[in-house]
Design an enzyme around this catalytic site. Sequence first.
Site, PDB file in Angstrom:
ATOM      1  N   LYS A 104       7.762 -41.148  28.002  1.00  0.00           N
ATOM      2  CA  LYS A 104       8.402 -40.210  28.930  1.00  0.00           C
ATOM      3  C   LYS A 104       7.581 -40.071  30.209  1.00  0.00           C
ATOM      4  CE  LYS A 104      11.058 -37.120  30.764  1.00  0.00           C
ATOM      5  NZ  LYS A 104      11.457 -35.850  30.143  1.00  0.00           N
ATOM      6  N   LYS A 161       5.494 -30.393  36.887  1.00  0.00           N
ATOM      7  CA  LYS A 161       4.835 -30.143  35.599  1.00  0.00           C
ATOM      8  C   LYS A 161       4.511 -31.447  34.895  1.00  0.00           C
ATOM      9  CE  LYS A 161       7.025 -29.590  31.898  1.00  0.00           C
ATOM     10  NZ  LYS A 161       7.371 -30.360  30.660  1.00  0.00           N
TER      11      LYS A 161
END
Length: 310
Positions: free
Chosen positions: A189, A257
């Site tokens: 990811k 983030k």
Amino acid sequence: MTSSAAESGPDASAPPLPPQTLAFIGLGAMGWAMCGHLLRAGHALRVYARDAAKRERAARAGMVVCDSPAEAAQGAAFVFSNVTSTADVEQVLIGPQGAMQGARPGAVCIDHSTIAPAGARRIGSVLAERGIGFLDAPVSGGEKGAIEASLSIMVGGDAPTYARALPLLRLLGRTITHVGPVGSGQVAKLCNQIVQVINIEGIAEAMRFAQAEGADLQRVLAAISAGMAGSRMLDLMGPKMATRDFAAGIQARLHAKDFGLAAAAARDSGLHLPALQVVRQQLEQLMALGLGQDDTSSLLRVLERGGATD
């Protein structure tokens, strides 16, 4: 890629599971859409969310609303979670009121959050001590992909646990890839985010250059999209920048983030990834401008306001 790391989609051979009790923790936009797919497949859902309005909506939809992740996990064969940070996942899965406190041995926790790979490994180790399986299974595709059940799901965990969970994952995504052991899904990811957001920054810089040179942005896009610069990201972000449509597809704060996670993991591995660091700085400037709720195409606005890239 190991021999067990096969890519599977809707046509995979895994048969559907009979209706069973599932738990779901985190009822944000994506989690809510995922719950809908599981519910429509006939599964009973026990859910937990902190927000009262989300709890009420879940109750109206026929889900059993619980007062803690531990309560939600009681009697559940699989416990799904989709929250924000590594600390959040630790709290809802292995904390004092976490799912492991209520889950039975043999249950499987499937976390769809994007968190630090090291955090995923730590969570998986704690759960394993209780006899609970764990898959880190972050997703790509955003809210639209969650609604359409077209997500790409990147899975870390052992092969038998992955095989057990695959029929459920097929209800949520179009491409499910077993990458490797626990933590590998998060690595994939973050690789996805590195490629994706560096690409967005490149598009923003190209659009800023075209602006400064007085070129028609739409014509520039038409010219370059047919060549080697063409990509799905250019097709998505280029028109948004050209028409100044900065409404969020995926909020920039989430990419910020994720880039923080990638930067920390790279630092811990002793890696020098200069493009990652430059784009992280741009994302931090975007956040400082108060644009974190807007689309990441807002990187163009950082450049327009004099954001430096070196």
